[in-house]
Write a protein that holds these residues in place. Structure first.
Motif, PDB file in Angstrom:
ATOM      1  N   HIS A  28      34.343  39.858  29.034  1.00  0.00           N
ATOM      2  CA  HIS A  28      34.756  38.532  29.487  1.00  0.00           C
ATOM      3  C   HIS A  28      35.405  37.829  28.300  1.00  0.00           C
ATOM      4  CE1 HIS A  28      33.539  34.715  31.946  1.00  0.00           C
ATOM      5  NE2 HIS A  28      34.828  34.969  31.975  1.00  0.00           N
ATOM      6  N   THR A  29      36.695  37.562  28.390  1.00  0.00           N
ATOM      7  CA  THR A  29      37.426  37.016  27.252  1.00  0.00           C
ATOM      8  C   THR A  29      37.188  35.518  27.109  1.00  0.00           C
ATOM      9  OG1 THR A  29      39.430  36.493  28.499  1.00  0.00           O
ATOM     10  CG2 THR A  29      39.206  38.753  27.674  1.00  0.00           C
ATOM     11  N   GLU A  30      37.628  34.981  25.981  1.00  0.00           N
ATOM     12  CA  GLU A  30      37.449  33.551  25.712  1.00  0.00           C
ATOM     13  C   GLU A  30      38.224  32.682  26.693  1.00  0.00           C
ATOM     14  OE1 GLU A  30      38.578  32.919  21.694  1.00  0.00           O
ATOM     15  OE2 GLU A  30      36.845  33.986  20.840  1.00  0.00           O
ATOM     16  N   THR A  31      39.279  33.230  27.263  1.00  0.00           N
ATOM     17  CA  THR A  31      40.094  32.458  28.210  1.00  0.00           C
ATOM     18  C   THR A  31      39.513  32.473  29.622  1.00  0.00           C
ATOM     19  OG1 THR A  31      41.476  34.376  28.737  1.00  0.00           O
ATOM     20  CG2 THR A  31      42.163  32.983  26.881  1.00  0.00           C
ATOM     21  N   GLY A  32      38.419  33.220  29.806  1.00  0.00           N
ATOM     22  CA  GLY A  32      37.810  33.300  31.130  1.00  0.00           C
ATOM     23  C   GLY A  32      38.278  34.478  31.953  1.00  0.00           C
ATOM     24  N   ALA A  33      39.212  35.251  31.400  1.00  0.00           N
ATOM     25  CA  ALA A  33      39.695  36.435  32.110  1.00  0.00           C
ATOM     26  C   ALA A  33      38.789  37.627  31.784  1.00  0.00           C
ATOM     27  CB  ALA A  33      41.139  36.728  31.718  1.00  0.00           C
TER      28      ALA A  33
ATOM     29  N   SER B  44      42.165  37.273  35.633  1.00  0.00           N
ATOM     30  CA  SER B  44      41.126  36.348  36.079  1.00  0.00           C
ATOM     31  C   SER B  44      40.501  36.880  37.365  1.00  0.00           C
ATOM     32  CB  SER B  44      41.722  34.968  36.337  1.00  0.00           C
ATOM     33  OG  SER B  44      42.612  35.022  37.452  1.00  0.00           O
TER      34      SER B  44
ATOM     35  N   ARG C 277      46.031  44.586  31.160  1.00  0.00           N
ATOM     36  CA  ARG C 277      45.911  43.268  30.523  1.00  0.00           C
ATOM     37  C   ARG C 277      44.757  42.519  31.176  1.00  0.00           C
ATOM     38  NH1 ARG C 277      47.710  39.051  33.614  1.00  0.00           N
ATOM     39  NH2 ARG C 277      48.943  39.569  35.480  1.00  0.00           N
TER      40      ARG C 277
END
Length: 304
Positions: A278-283, A242, A239
């Motif tokens: 790099h996902t939109e949530t910053g993770a 961060s 998953r």
């Protein structure tokens, strides 16, 4: 051959038996009996007691069997067995990188010698090989800049691996990668990038070009190792994580994780066939590199 065997041989010879018959009675090869008699005065002078004494005398005169490689000189109280085992492992590792075995043995012996330098005679004696083998190996190593030739105070030529060894090895690798890239891309143009062979060469050339650029841009082995560890951690987690979660899980500082993430993002070729996202949530998470699969393949896999 036991004393009792020799008594039977002597008795058989006295009875006029053939070597084959004596051997059959002893349950031994005929050649064994023939050699035993021949080196102990022959069929007319063979005596069991004299043959036994002569055999013992020959055994005492035999030189001890030397190990395949002389142990390294050591003034530091090291475990000689452990050092010898490591030298063999080191040689095997170097051979796996593509070097000839004799060249690998020479390089390992030089690198594991405290002085870092040996003469050709030293190498031949310690590795128990011919001077010609040493000459060929050092010429090969000199040709790829992994070894230097220097003269000592007695004007003897010595072969040296010094503190610049790592830099020369790195430089040789970058030069090799550049040659692969140039030749492959040139071949792709000649064969046509839209043909199967041309496309294969183009991909090969692009790979070595990326690798060459990565090395020139200062990507070190340690940096690559950290980047791959971060990617492995993301694969294992299954998953997005961060940077702080990665730092906590790996027991690293935030700066170290940040540097590893930047390296993975800036040098995507190092992790092929996966890539960092790099996902939109910053993770961060790991995905398959887009160019590895065609659109049809991705669609087919998504429908499974």
């Amino acid at each position: 051959m036991t004393p009792a065997d020799r008594e039977q041989i002597a008795a058989g010879l006295a009875a006029g038996l053939e070597y084959a018959e004596i051997a059959r009675r002893l349950n031994r090869p005929t050649s064994t009996v023939t050699r035993e008699v021949a080196r102990n005065s022959g069929p007319h002078g063979y005596r069991a007691d004299l043959a036994t004494r002569a055999t013992h005398a020959r055994a005492r005169r035999r030189k001890p069997v030397l190990p395949a490689v002389a142990p390294l000189d050591d003034n530091h109280g090291r475990d000689a067995t452990a050092v010898a085992a490591f030298e063999e492992q080191f040689v095997a590792m170097v051979v796996e990188t593509g070097l000839q075995r004799m060249a690998a043995r020479v390089l390992a012996r030089l690198y594991l010698t405290d002085s870092g330098s040996l003469t050709a005679a030293d190498l031949a004696q310690s590795l128990r090989v011919s001077p010609a083998s040493i000459s060929k190996a050092v010429a090969y190593l000199e040709g790829i800049d992994l070894l230097q030739r220097k003269r000592d105070t007695r004007r003897r030529e010595r072969y040296v691996v010094d503190d610049d060894f790592q830099l020369r090895a790195w430089t040789a690798s970058t030069r090799t990668n550049a040659m692969w890239a140039s030749a492959s891309l040139r071949g792709a143009e000649i064969l046509g990038p839209h043909t199967p062979a041309g496309a294969r060469l183009e991909y090969l050339g692009q790979f070595f070009e990326r690798l060459h650029q990565d090395m020139l841009n200062g990507v070190t082995a340690a940096t690559v190792g950290d980047a791959l560890t971060v990617l492995a951690a993301l694969v294992h987690a299954g998953r997005p994580l961060s940077a702080q979660e990665l730092a906590t899980a790996l027991g690293w500082t935030a700066d170290r994780v940040g540097e590893a993430l930047r390296s993975a993002a800036d040098s995507p070729g190092m992790a092929d066939p996966v890539a960092l996202r790099h996902t939109e949530t910053g993770a961060y998470d790991v995905i398959a590199r887009p160019e590895r699969l065609t659109t049809r393949q991705r669609e087919a896999l998504s429908s499974l």
